[in-house]
Write an enzyme that holds these catalytic residues in place. Structure first.
Site, PDB file in Angstrom:
ATOM      1  N   LYS A 191     -79.214  74.126 -69.616  1.00 42.25           N
ATOM      2  CA  LYS A 191     -80.473  74.088 -68.762  1.00 42.25           C
ATOM      3  C   LYS A 191     -80.036  74.644 -67.364  1.00 42.25           C
ATOM      4  O   LYS A 191     -79.214  73.912 -66.624  1.00 42.25           O
ATOM      5  CB  LYS A 191     -81.001  72.742 -68.618  1.00 42.25           C
ATOM      6  CG  LYS A 191     -82.552  72.696 -68.268  1.00 42.25           C
ATOM      7  CD  LYS A 191     -83.062  73.232 -67.027  1.00 42.25           C
ATOM      8  CE  LYS A 191     -82.640  72.267 -65.683  1.00 42.25           C
ATOM      9  NZ  LYS A 191     -82.997  72.739 -64.509  1.00 42.25           N
ATOM     10  N   GLY A 243     -73.951  68.524 -60.749  1.00 47.77           N
ATOM     11  CA  GLY A 243     -75.076  68.396 -59.702  1.00 47.77           C
ATOM     12  C   GLY A 243     -74.537  67.463 -58.564  1.00 47.77           C
ATOM     13  O   GLY A 243     -73.900  66.927 -58.583  1.00 47.77           O
ATOM     14  N   SER A 244     -75.978  66.873 -58.187  1.00 49.12           N
ATOM     15  CA  SER A 244     -75.878  65.738 -57.159  1.00 49.12           C
ATOM     16  C   SER A 244     -75.549  64.536 -57.459  1.00 49.12           C
ATOM     17  O   SER A 244     -75.791  64.068 -58.959  1.00 49.12           O
ATOM     18  CB  SER A 244     -77.190  65.886 -56.503  1.00 49.12           C
ATOM     19  OG  SER A 244     -78.165  65.424 -57.465  1.00 49.12           O
ATOM     20  N   THR A 245     -74.757  63.735 -56.838  1.00 49.53           N
ATOM     21  CA  THR A 245     -74.449  62.285 -57.194  1.00 49.53           C
ATOM     22  C   THR A 245     -75.783  61.412 -57.526  1.00 49.53           C
ATOM     23  O   THR A 245     -75.791  60.889 -58.595  1.00 49.53           O
ATOM     24  CB  THR A 245     -73.612  61.618 -56.131  1.00 49.53           C
ATOM     25  OG1 THR A 245     -72.427  62.437 -56.014  1.00 49.53           O
ATOM     26  CG2 THR A 245     -73.484  60.269 -56.255  1.00 49.53           C
ATOM     27  N   GLY A 248     -76.869  62.532 -60.946  1.00 46.50           N
ATOM     28  CA  GLY A 248     -75.653  62.101 -61.715  1.00 46.50           C
ATOM     29  C   GLY A 248     -75.712  60.614 -62.299  1.00 46.50           C
ATOM     30  O   GLY A 248     -75.734  59.934 -63.201  1.00 46.50           O
ATOM     31  N   GLU A 265     -69.884  65.962 -62.989  1.00 42.29           N
ATOM     32  CA  GLU A 265     -69.281  66.602 -61.853  1.00 42.29           C
ATOM     33  C   GLU A 265     -70.265  66.353 -60.685  1.00 42.29           C
ATOM     34  O   GLU A 265     -71.249  67.293 -60.832  1.00 42.29           O
ATOM     35  CB  GLU A 265     -69.038  67.997 -62.356  1.00 42.29           C
ATOM     36  CG  GLU A 265     -68.061  68.334 -63.530  1.00 42.29           C
ATOM     37  CD  GLU A 265     -66.614  68.023 -63.050  1.00 42.29           C
ATOM     38  OE1 GLU A 265     -66.196  67.767 -61.848  1.00 42.29           O
ATOM     39  OE2 GLU A 265     -65.641  68.045 -63.759  1.00 42.29           O
ATOM     40  N   CYS A 299     -69.259  72.154 -54.081  1.00 43.31           N
ATOM     41  CA  CYS A 299     -68.985  70.638 -54.078  1.00 43.31           C
ATOM     42  C   CYS A 299     -67.552  70.390 -53.677  1.00 43.31           C
ATOM     43  O   CYS A 299     -67.596  69.067 -53.149  1.00 43.31           O
ATOM     44  CB  CYS A 299     -69.084  70.323 -55.657  1.00 43.31           C
ATOM     45  SG  CYS A 299     -68.200  71.256 -56.764  1.00 43.31           S
ATOM     46  N   GLU A 396     -72.705  64.267 -47.657  1.00 41.15           N
ATOM     47  CA  GLU A 396     -72.575  66.039 -48.110  1.00 41.15           C
ATOM     48  C   GLU A 396     -73.762  66.668 -47.786  1.00 41.15           C
ATOM     49  O   GLU A 396     -74.907  66.645 -48.130  1.00 41.15           O
ATOM     50  CB  GLU A 396     -72.559  66.017 -49.728  1.00 41.15           C
ATOM     51  CG  GLU A 396     -72.297  67.349 -50.109  1.00 41.15           C
ATOM     52  CD  GLU A 396     -72.075  67.515 -51.613  1.00 41.15           C
ATOM     53  OE1 GLU A 396     -73.219  66.994 -52.233  1.00 41.15           O
ATOM     54  OE2 GLU A 396     -71.453  68.074 -52.121  1.00 41.15           O
TER      55      GLU A 396
END
Ligand code: TAP
Length: 485
Positions: A191, A243-245, A248, A265, A299, A396
């Site tokens: 995706k 992607g983003s924390t 995740g 990641e 990242c 971030e």
């Protein structure tokens, strides 16, 4: 739906790439409409021009794609590694042959400078497929079991991998995920991000060109809900997410208690540490690459500059002079250094965090530069007088914004570099090899660059500590994530 690659007109302005007015999902080797016929538009962030309409995959489409991948798995996993390798080598070569077209496409859909897609992204994408093609018939020698024909456990593929990728390196993140999955005998449903779906669909066309068996690679475009449907589908054996924390963590919660394997990641807040013996000109180039490559939407960006107090003024003067030479504008111009921000949403996030930096008392500076009137743009920006408590030193930003902090001793540099919830990357600038080794060994970061920054290689594992995620992609380690060892 017929393949959009058969009837696309060639727009005169960018004749190198033919973007069709509409694209379907790629399931079981065919382009197909989404169940329910829902579509979304993908735009060029540099001009806000609509590039194409893309099918919006639903849970029903994910189910179809997982079914196709499951069916294909039986045959694909049974192929000898040397046979799987042939397909991967073929894909790698087609990527090289079509790299000009893919670079222009990626620049149009993402907004990043053509120099980066052409010279960095595309060569790395091909290199990942070449690298993992080389492993496909050597899995028994990778240290995760025994070789076929010998006694002991031969490493086995996991099954169907559900892969979700972000928009900052669309094709490269695809390569990081699909190449090792296929080399190890898994099949995939991928995706792509909502704002950059096109290169994954062109990759689907490459899979057909390479004669890859149906169902081995399936691409389902859509938004976060499509990704969530993929992750929660009971028919997948492994989730690979970049992607983003925040997302995740949600995924980790969602699959807890299932037998799905997962690699995450996630975000980062990398420290780029400049010692007083570093060659200033080189370090300044590394600082610029560290935070302004891909408009800082990286990242592992070196978004916190830690500079030794005794050289602070010299480094900052030189850095400001260098930033004044950066060219911001048309991403298709090969002289452009900084292109567009990927979306209006991302631009709003960067703008808000920069305003927070000012409101909390940091000093903001940008070179004079004229930004285009349409599209999403943010001038290269640096903040001085930043303390560790500032939001811009902790969160971030994922944009072209550098927070500058200082330190006096190596101990202080290490403590400040590690003072973050993240742990993805760091850089060290010094002439002393012994200092590089001593400092690097104490940094809690998945990748530490010495006298360089943002250099990538398919042979090298990549991944994070702490809230930057877990699991490794790339290198021999990247095989393990797709094998039952
Ligand atoms: P996210 O919003 O997390 O999106 C990443 C992907 O997940 C997109 O495809 C997104 O779809 C999808 N998604 C959104 N919600 C989901 C859900 N609930 N379940 C499953 N999938 C979902 O991040 P982003 O804004 O695209 O990317 C920026 C972030 O990625 C940054 O934090 C950056 O550090 C991180 N990143 C990390 C790395 C590595 S290697 N560590 C590399 C690149 C980026 P839509 O886009 O369609 O919403």
């Amino acid at each position: 739906m017929a393949s959009p690659f058969e009837y696309a007109p060639a727009p005169e302005s960018r004749a190198i790439v033919d973007i069709a007015p509409a694209y379907g999902l790629f399931i079981d080797g065919e382009f197909t409409e989404a169940a329910g016929g829902k579509v979304f538009k993908t735009v060029s962030p540099a001009t806000e021009e609509v590039l194409s309409e893309v099918a919006h995959g639903s849970a029903e489409d994910i189910d179809r794609a997982v079914g196709a991948a499951r069916k294909a798995f039986e045959k694909w996993s049974a192929l000898p590694g040397a046979e799987r390798a042939k397909y991967l080598f073929r894909i790698a070569r087609i990527i090289q042959e079509r790299s000009r077209e893919l670079a222009v496409l990626e620049t149009l859909d993402n907004g990043k400078p053509i120099r980066e897609t052409r010279d960095t992204d595309l060569p790395l994408v091909a290199a990942h497929f070449f690298y993992y093609a080389g492993w496909a018939d050597k899995l028994g020698h990778a240290g995760f079991g025994t070789a076929e024909g010998q006694s002991g456990a031969v490493p086995r593929p996991l099954g169907v991998a559900g892969q979700v990728i972000p928009w900052n390196f669309p094709l490269l993140m695809l390569a990081w995920k699909i190449a090792p999955a296929l080399a190890t005998g898994n099949t995939v449903v991928l995706k792509p991000a909502e704002t950059t779906p096109l290169s994954a669909l062109f990759f689907a066309d490459i899979c057909r060109q390479a004669g890859l068996p149906r169902g081995v690679v399936n691409i389902v475009t859509g938004d976060g809900s499509t990704g969530a449907a993929l992750v929660s589908h009971p028919g997948i054996d492994k989730v690979a997410f970049t992607g983003s924390t925040a997302v995740g963590k949600a995924i980790a919660r969602q699959i807890a208690g299932t037998d799905k394997r997962v690699t995450l990641e996630l975000g980062g807040k990398g420290a780029n540490i400049v010692f007083d013996d570093a060659p200033v000109d080189q370090a300044v180039e590394g600082i610029v690459t560290g935070i302004f490559f891909n408009q800082g939407q990286v990242c592992c960006a070196g978004s916190r500059l830690l500079v030794q107090e005794s050289v602070h003024d010299e480094v900052l003067d030189s850095l400001k002079r260098r930033l004044s030479t950066l060219r911001v504008g048309d991403p298709l111009d090969k002289n452009t250094d900084l292109g567009a921000i990927n979306s209006a949403e991302q631009l709003a996030r960067i703008t808000a965090l920069a305003e927070t930096g000012e409101a909390e008392g940091a000093e903001r500076w940008s070179p004079e530069c004229e930004l285009p009137s349409s599209g999403y743009w943010f001038a290269p920006t640096l903040f001085t007088n930043v303390s560790q408590a500032h939001t811009i030193a902790r969160d971030e930003i994922f944009g072209p914004v550098l927070s500058v902090l200082t330190f006096r001793t190596p101990e202080e540099a290490v403590a400040k570099a590690n003072n973050t919830q993240y742990g993805l990357s760091a850089g060290i600038w010094t002439e002393k090899g012994s200092r590089i080794l001593a400092v690097a060994s104490r940094l809690r970061a998945g990748v530490v660059w010495a006298n360089t920054f943002n250099k990538f290689d398919p042979t090298s594992p990549f991944g994070g500590y702490k809230e930057s995620g877990y699991g490794r992609e790339g290198g021999r380690h990247g095989l393990e994530a797709y094998l039952d060892v």
